[in-house]
Design a protein around this motif. Structure first.
Motif, PDB file in Angstrom:
ATOM      1  N   SER A 719     -28.292   1.539  77.910  1.00  0.00           N
ATOM      2  CA  SER A 719     -27.344   2.309  77.125  1.00  0.00           C
ATOM      3  C   SER A 719     -27.160   1.649  75.756  1.00  0.00           C
ATOM      4  CB  SER A 719     -25.995   2.408  77.839  1.00  0.00           C
ATOM      5  OG  SER A 719     -25.028   2.961  76.977  1.00  0.00           O
ATOM      6  N   ALA A 720     -27.337   2.461  74.714  1.00  0.00           N
ATOM      7  CA  ALA A 720     -27.157   1.935  73.354  1.00  0.00           C
ATOM      8  C   ALA A 720     -25.701   1.590  73.101  1.00  0.00           C
ATOM      9  CB  ALA A 720     -27.641   2.958  72.332  1.00  0.00           C
ATOM     10  N   ARG A 721     -24.785   2.386  73.652  1.00  0.00           N
ATOM     11  CA  ARG A 721     -23.365   2.100  73.469  1.00  0.00           C
ATOM     12  C   ARG A 721     -22.978   0.775  74.140  1.00  0.00           C
ATOM     13  NH1 ARG A 721     -20.749   6.151  71.140  1.00  0.00           N
ATOM     14  NH2 ARG A 721     -21.662   8.249  71.198  1.00  0.00           N
ATOM     15  N   GLU A 722     -23.532   0.539  75.332  1.00  0.00           N
ATOM     16  CA  GLU A 722     -23.251  -0.712  76.021  1.00  0.00           C
ATOM     17  C   GLU A 722     -23.808  -1.895  75.232  1.00  0.00           C
ATOM     18  OE1 GLU A 722     -24.071  -2.913  80.344  1.00  0.00           O
ATOM     19  OE2 GLU A 722     -24.856  -0.905  79.937  1.00  0.00           O
ATOM     20  N   LEU A 724     -24.184  -2.067  72.006  1.00  0.00           N
ATOM     21  CA  LEU A 724     -23.317  -2.293  70.843  1.00  0.00           C
ATOM     22  C   LEU A 724     -22.043  -3.028  71.267  1.00  0.00           C
ATOM     23  CD1 LEU A 724     -22.769  -1.842  67.860  1.00  0.00           C
ATOM     24  CD2 LEU A 724     -21.843   0.423  68.436  1.00  0.00           C
ATOM     25  N   GLN A 725     -21.512  -2.673  72.445  1.00  0.00           N
ATOM     26  CA  GLN A 725     -20.288  -3.321  72.921  1.00  0.00           C
ATOM     27  C   GLN A 725     -20.545  -4.791  73.248  1.00  0.00           C
ATOM     28  OE1 GLN A 725     -18.550  -1.273  76.232  1.00  0.00           O
ATOM     29  NE2 GLN A 725     -16.706  -2.549  76.270  1.00  0.00           N
ATOM     30  N   LEU A 726     -21.688  -5.054  73.898  1.00  0.00           N
ATOM     31  CA  LEU A 726     -22.035  -6.434  74.231  1.00  0.00           C
ATOM     32  C   LEU A 726     -22.204  -7.269  72.962  1.00  0.00           C
ATOM     33  CD1 LEU A 726     -24.638  -5.794  77.088  1.00  0.00           C
ATOM     34  CD2 LEU A 726     -22.347  -6.787  77.363  1.00  0.00           C
ATOM     35  N   PHE A 727     -22.830  -6.688  71.960  1.00  0.00           N
ATOM     36  CA  PHE A 727     -23.075  -7.431  70.716  1.00  0.00           C
ATOM     37  C   PHE A 727     -21.767  -7.705  69.969  1.00  0.00           C
ATOM     38  CE2 PHE A 727     -24.599  -8.112  66.388  1.00  0.00           C
ATOM     39  CZ  PHE A 727     -25.707  -8.914  66.607  1.00  0.00           C
ATOM     40  N   ARG A 728     -20.835  -6.774  70.043  1.00  0.00           N
ATOM     41  CA  ARG A 728     -19.554  -6.982  69.371  1.00  0.00           C
ATOM     42  C   ARG A 728     -18.764  -8.125  70.030  1.00  0.00           C
ATOM     43  NH1 ARG A 728     -17.929  -0.620  68.668  1.00  0.00           N
ATOM     44  NH2 ARG A 728     -18.839  -0.357  66.571  1.00  0.00           N
ATOM     45  N   ILE A 729     -18.916  -8.254  71.361  1.00  0.00           N
ATOM     46  CA  ILE A 729     -18.173  -9.297  72.076  1.00  0.00           C
ATOM     47  C   ILE A 729     -18.633 -10.683  71.620  1.00  0.00           C
ATOM     48  CG2 ILE A 729     -17.795 -10.329  74.366  1.00  0.00           C
ATOM     49  CD1 ILE A 729     -17.977  -7.459  75.490  1.00  0.00           C
ATOM     50  N   ASP A 730     -19.948 -10.869  71.491  1.00  0.00           N
ATOM     51  CA  ASP A 730     -20.468 -12.182  71.089  1.00  0.00           C
ATOM     52  C   ASP A 730     -21.757 -11.980  70.287  1.00  0.00           C
ATOM     53  OD1 ASP A 730     -21.078 -14.790  70.749  1.00  0.00           O
ATOM     54  OD2 ASP A 730     -21.297 -15.270  72.896  1.00  0.00           O
ATOM     55  N   PRO A 731     -21.650 -11.685  68.987  1.00  0.00           N
ATOM     56  CA  PRO A 731     -22.851 -11.372  68.203  1.00  0.00           C
ATOM     57  C   PRO A 731     -23.802 -12.544  68.054  1.00  0.00           C
ATOM     58  CG  PRO A 731     -20.928 -11.517  66.781  1.00  0.00           C
ATOM     59  CD  PRO A 731     -20.419 -11.590  68.194  1.00  0.00           C
ATOM     60  N   TYR A 732     -23.336 -13.789  68.119  1.00  0.00           N
ATOM     61  CA  TYR A 732     -24.222 -14.937  67.915  1.00  0.00           C
ATOM     62  C   TYR A 732     -24.795 -15.462  69.233  1.00  0.00           C
ATOM     63  CZ  TYR A 732     -22.687 -15.030  63.105  1.00  0.00           C
ATOM     64  OH  TYR A 732     -22.461 -14.702  61.797  1.00  0.00           O
ATOM     65  N   LYS A 733     -24.581 -14.698  70.297  1.00  0.00           N
ATOM     66  CA  LYS A 733     -25.175 -15.047  71.583  1.00  0.00           C
ATOM     67  C   LYS A 733     -26.657 -14.743  71.596  1.00  0.00           C
ATOM     68  CE  LYS A 733     -24.966 -13.771  76.491  1.00  0.00           C
ATOM     69  NZ  LYS A 733     -24.280 -12.950  77.512  1.00  0.00           N
ATOM     70  N   TYR A 734     -27.081 -13.759  70.752  1.00  0.00           N
ATOM     71  CA  TYR A 734     -28.454 -13.246  70.802  1.00  0.00           C
ATOM     72  C   TYR A 734     -29.219 -13.703  69.563  1.00  0.00           C
ATOM     73  CZ  TYR A 734     -25.938 -10.281  74.058  1.00  0.00           C
ATOM     74  OH  TYR A 734     -25.131  -9.823  75.056  1.00  0.00           O
ATOM     75  N   ASP A 735     -30.436 -14.230  69.847  1.00  0.00           N
ATOM     76  CA  ASP A 735     -31.316 -14.650  68.748  1.00  0.00           C
ATOM     77  C   ASP A 735     -32.110 -13.481  68.190  1.00  0.00           C
ATOM     78  OD1 ASP A 735     -30.904 -17.614  68.798  1.00  0.00           O
ATOM     79  OD2 ASP A 735     -31.565 -17.307  70.872  1.00  0.00           O
ATOM     80  N   MET A 743     -33.129   7.424  71.978  1.00  0.00           N
ATOM     81  CA  MET A 743     -32.194   7.239  73.089  1.00  0.00           C
ATOM     82  C   MET A 743     -31.127   8.330  73.001  1.00  0.00           C
ATOM     83  SD  MET A 743     -31.839   3.076  73.278  1.00  0.00           S
ATOM     84  CE  MET A 743     -31.391   2.879  71.577  1.00  0.00           C
ATOM     85  N   PRO A 744     -30.547   8.734  74.116  1.00  0.00           N
ATOM     86  CA  PRO A 744     -29.639   9.902  74.117  1.00  0.00           C
ATOM     87  C   PRO A 744     -28.314   9.684  73.400  1.00  0.00           C
ATOM     88  CG  PRO A 744     -29.722   8.865  76.286  1.00  0.00           C
ATOM     89  CD  PRO A 744     -30.791   8.219  75.472  1.00  0.00           C
ATOM     90  N   ASP A 745     -27.720   8.494  73.504  1.00  0.00           N
ATOM     91  CA  ASP A 745     -26.391   8.285  72.924  1.00  0.00           C
ATOM     92  C   ASP A 745     -26.478   7.984  71.427  1.00  0.00           C
ATOM     93  OD1 ASP A 745     -25.266   8.720  75.378  1.00  0.00           O
ATOM     94  OD2 ASP A 745     -25.249   6.605  75.939  1.00  0.00           O
ATOM     95  N   ILE A 746     -27.143   6.873  71.136  1.00  0.00           N
ATOM     96  CA  ILE A 746     -27.300   6.434  69.747  1.00  0.00           C
ATOM     97  C   ILE A 746     -28.772   6.089  69.549  1.00  0.00           C
ATOM     98  CG2 ILE A 746     -26.575   4.794  67.971  1.00  0.00           C
ATOM     99  CD1 ILE A 746     -24.066   4.259  69.593  1.00  0.00           C
TER     100      ILE A 746
END
Length: 810
Positions: A719-722, A724-735, A743-746
């Motif tokens: 899910s693209a929305r999920e 985006l939510q995960l990235f907002r919680i901790d954007p520097y978690k992902y390299d 994709m259907p949502d975004i």
């Protein structure tokens, strides 16, 4: 007159003389030198009604001066013996008489005075003199008036003559205007300049004018009327009617503002003459002005017609149509023959001929009945012609357009139009195929991505050399061919951009010919002659080169389909110079020459120049679209190369394609293969956390496993929305972030924009099976670091992630 002398028989001669003098009817006196009356003839003076002739002496007949003058003449006649005359007016009791006295010598010392009454003659001469003066004045007036051509100038001349003759400063000329029912002042001087018209019922007007009589009024009693201008200042006036053809067309008005001024009888007579003359002058001037207006109108129409004809002719000359002006009798009066029609069909050939003869000469359909229908009914009619210009079949569309007693025949060559319409239909079919290809490419590549992904995992899990490992290798190779096939379909339908690589053209030929051998019939053999130097490197799009070779081989197969033959593919390195006789339209330099030859039917010289035209084909309907060689020509042009053809009818054909060769010095400039890049960063690999986003669960499944085998920590989501939510919680978690586009949502590009707003430096890899809206250039403009097409291969994804993470670290 001769002197009368009586010599013989005086009494007899005297009697004859008296009879002669008596018969003249004039009075005679015989006088002596001193003026004494000796004898009177007739003796009864009463018969001549001149009682004063009974006087005894000349001195008693006239006043002293006249008598003395007469005596002087008598004395002179007697003295000189030469006759003379004397003219004088005698005053009688009832009227003045004018006599002419003829004096003749009589018997040496006497004279006969013959008194001739010329009173009536003098009166007539005076009258004639007055009439001549009147006629001369009218003549001069007529010359002055007629000397002016324009109506306004004639008004001025007429009024100037009339007012000068009558000696007044006030006057006008008015013309009758039937639509307004009033006399409109055309020209005025003096106090009349304040008037603009004299309507019916005006105090100055009456019925006498309709009869053609001058209206003259002294001391008029003119009431002040609120409806009309005040003319109470007029003390006397005259209105001279202007009649023409028994109709009152206007008035000349003169007026006096001082008491006692009047117009005499002679002036009235002159005014009557001027009125008649002015009527003719004004009417002629009106006719002249109307004629001038009409002439100007005609001239304007002629000029407009001339300009219109000029414009029409210019338009006709620009149009690619044939035009003929055909009279009712069928004879061509004028024509315009454009290029593209038979060379014999010229203007000189057509003019004066019957149009049916022309149509017959050039094998056009006879349309006599339709021509007659166009003439009689006056309606345009559409025609169609099929004719041959040499061996070329041409289609013509004609129109018969009625034009009075003639018909305009226009014929247009619609061969190209019909061909373009056919090409458009074919293009629309191809566009539909392209749209269909783009529509299925995404789904097909997603399925391929799943197959290739799990096959790559199996190849790592299964030991090499086993049957299962070999089977997975074959599956992988087939998937890659399927990927190339989709790429070729998208490139052919222009749904994706070409991607150039540095390749050996000989390798491309070998790979492509393996595919071509499978589609060739058994009666066609293949011979391949390649350059053995191994230096045939070219900078090309492999997909397009594959398409070029297939198209040329397909053409060769079609030429040898019936009788069979040999297909030869040759490759060699050549150097092209300016003075090269081959006349290749490319810059001088080294080229890799690809030649594909067949032993088929060859190409006719009449169509040789058109074989690269889009949609041009000699195949029957359903056998080809006419785009094969056009696509080949386009690919060669895009790569900066050239293509030539050698062919003779019945002797086969050879196509030679020239690609710029990349030499050893330039081969690696700015170009780095994947394996070289892997070696460069082998010691710099950077593991990290990856957010993997795709709406297909199977793709997420193999993506997680593939990235984990590469040493990355993966956070998967469908899910693209999920994401985006995960990235907002901790954007520097992902390299890094790897996301699908569709994709259907975004969509992937919008998700990437949102992620970059949160963390602008995050590396993002955008993947897609196919997308109309996003390509590599669009992705880069949004800040996306990498753009990959499905199916994703492990080594491609690994290389891109290592490059992005290494670059970010640096």
């Amino acid at each position: 007159m001769r002197t009368i002398v009586l010599k013989r028989k005086p009494k007899e001669h005297k009697k004859v003389l008296y009879q002669i003098l008596h018969s003249l009817g004039d009075h005679c006196l015989i006088v002596d030198k001193e003026g004494h009356v000796i004898e009177r003839i007739p003796h009864d003076v009463q018969e001549g009604n001149i009682p004063f002739l009974s006087r005894e002496k000349i001195q008693d007949l006239f006043p002293d001066k006249i008598a003395n003058d007469l005596l002087a003449v008598i004395e002179n006649v007697i003295t000189t013996k030469r006759s003379d005359f004397f003219e004088s007016t005698l005053v009688t009791t009832d009227k003045d008489l004018t006599y002419k006295v003829y004096i003749v010598l009589f018997q040496h010392n006497k004279a006969i005075c013959l008194f001739h009454d010329i009173t009536n003659c003098m009166l007539k001469e005076d009258k004639i003199s007055e009439q001549n003066k009147y006629l001369q004045l009218l003549h001069d007036t007529a010359i002055d008036i007629m000397a002016n051509v324009s109506l306004k100038e004639r008004y001025v001349a007429i009024l100037d003559k009339v007012t000068r003759f009558i000696d007044t400063d006030h006057g006008f000329i008015a013309l009758w205007e039937p639509t307004r029912q009033e006399y409109i002042i055309a020209h005025a001087i003096g106090s009349h300049t304040q008037h603009i018209g004299l309507p019916l019922g005006h105090p100055l007007l009456d019925d006498e004018l309709e009869k053609g009589e001058i209206k003259y009024c002294q001391r008029p009693s003119i009431p002040t009327h609120s409806e009309h201008p005040d003319v109470s200042w007029v003390k006397s006036y005259a209105l001279i009617p202007l009649h023409f053809n028994k109709q009152l067309i206007g008035l000349i008005g003169i007026s006096f503002v001082t008491e006692g001024e009047r117009i005499g009888r002679e002036e009235m007579e002159w005014l009557e003459g001027v009125g008649r003359l002015s009527s003719i002058a004004v009417n002629n001037a009106c006719l002249y002005e109307r004629l001038q207006v009409e002439l100007n109108r005609v001239k304007r129409m002629e000029e407009e017609n001339r300009l219109s004809e000029k414009k029409q002719r210019a338009i006709i000359n620009v149009l690619p149509d044939l035009f003929m002006l055909i009279h009712r009798n069928g004879i061509v009066a004028d024509c315009k023959i454009p290029e593209g029609f038979p060379t014999m069909l010229t203007e000189n050939y057509c003019k004066g001929k019957h149009y049916l003869k022309i149509l017959e000469d050039f094998k056009m359909t006879n349309h006599k009945e339709i021509f007659d229908e166009a003439i009689t009914k006056g309606k345009p009619i559409l025609l169609h012609y099929d004719i041959f210009v040499g061996e070329k079949h041409c289609q013509r569309e004609g129109r018969l357009i009625p034009d009075g007693d003639a018909v305009v025949l226009s014929i247009r060559d619609i061969t190209d139009q019909r061909n373009n319409e056919e090409r458009l239909r074919r293009y629309q079919k191809m566009e539909a195929v392209g749209t269909l290809t783009g529509g299925i490419a995404h789904e097909f590549n997603n399925m391929l991505a799943i197959i290739t992904g799990f096959t790559e995992l199996n190849l790592e899990m299964v030991p090499a050399g086993t049957v299962l490992h070999d089977n997975n290798k074959k599956i992988m190779a087939t998937c890659l061919r399927a990927k190339d096939l989709i790429q070729r379909m998208l490139t052919f339908s222009r749904q994706t951009d070409a991607k150039r690589e540095l390749v050996r053209l000989s390798n491309m030929v070998k790979e492509t010919m393996e595919f071509v051998r499978m589609i060739l019939p058994t009666n066609i053999s293949v011979r391949i002659k390649l350059d053995q130097s191994g230096d045939d490197f070219v900078w090309v799009d492999p997909v397009q080169i594959h398409q070029l070779i297939v198209n040329l081989c397909a053409n060769a197969e079609h030429a040898m389909r019936k009788q069979g033959g040999e297909l030869t593919i040759a490759l060699q390195i050549i150097e092209h110079r300016h003075n090269d006789a081959s006349r290749i339209e490319v810059p001088p330099g080294e080229y890799v020459k690809l030649s594909i030859s067949d032993t088929g039917s060859g190409i006719d010289h009449t169509i040789k120049e058109r074989i690269f035209d889009p949609f041009f084909t000699t195949k029957r309907s359903g056998e080809g679209s006419g785009m094969g060689l056009a696509v080949v020509h386009g690919i060669v042009a895009e790569h900066g190369g050239a293509i030539t053809v050698e062919s003779h009818h019945g002797l086969g054909a050879s196509f030679h394609v020239f690609f710029p060769r990349v030499s050893g010095n330039n081969r690696l400039d700015g170009v780095m293969s994947v394996s070289e890049y892997e070696r460069e960063i082998a010691g710099k690999k950077k593991k990290g956390a990856v957010l993997f986003v795709d709406d297909e669960e199977l793709i997420v499944d193999y993506g997680v496993k593939m990235l984990e085998t590469l040493g990355y920590a993966v956070t998967p989501t469908t899910s693209a929305r999920e994401a985006l939510q995960l990235f907002r919680i901790d954007p520097y978690k992902y390299d890094a972030v790897v996301t699908d586009q569709t994709m259907p949502d975004i969509t992937g590009d919008k998700l990437s924009c949102e992620l970059l707003k949160i963390r602008p430096d995050v590396p993002i890899v955008l993947c897609t099976g196919f997308s109309y809206s996003v390509n590599e250039m669009r992705a880069n403009s949004l800040g996306i670091k990498a753009f990959l097409e499905k199916p994703l291969l492990k080594n491609e994804l690994e290389t891109v992630l290592n490059k992005l993470l290494t670059a970010r670290e640096a």
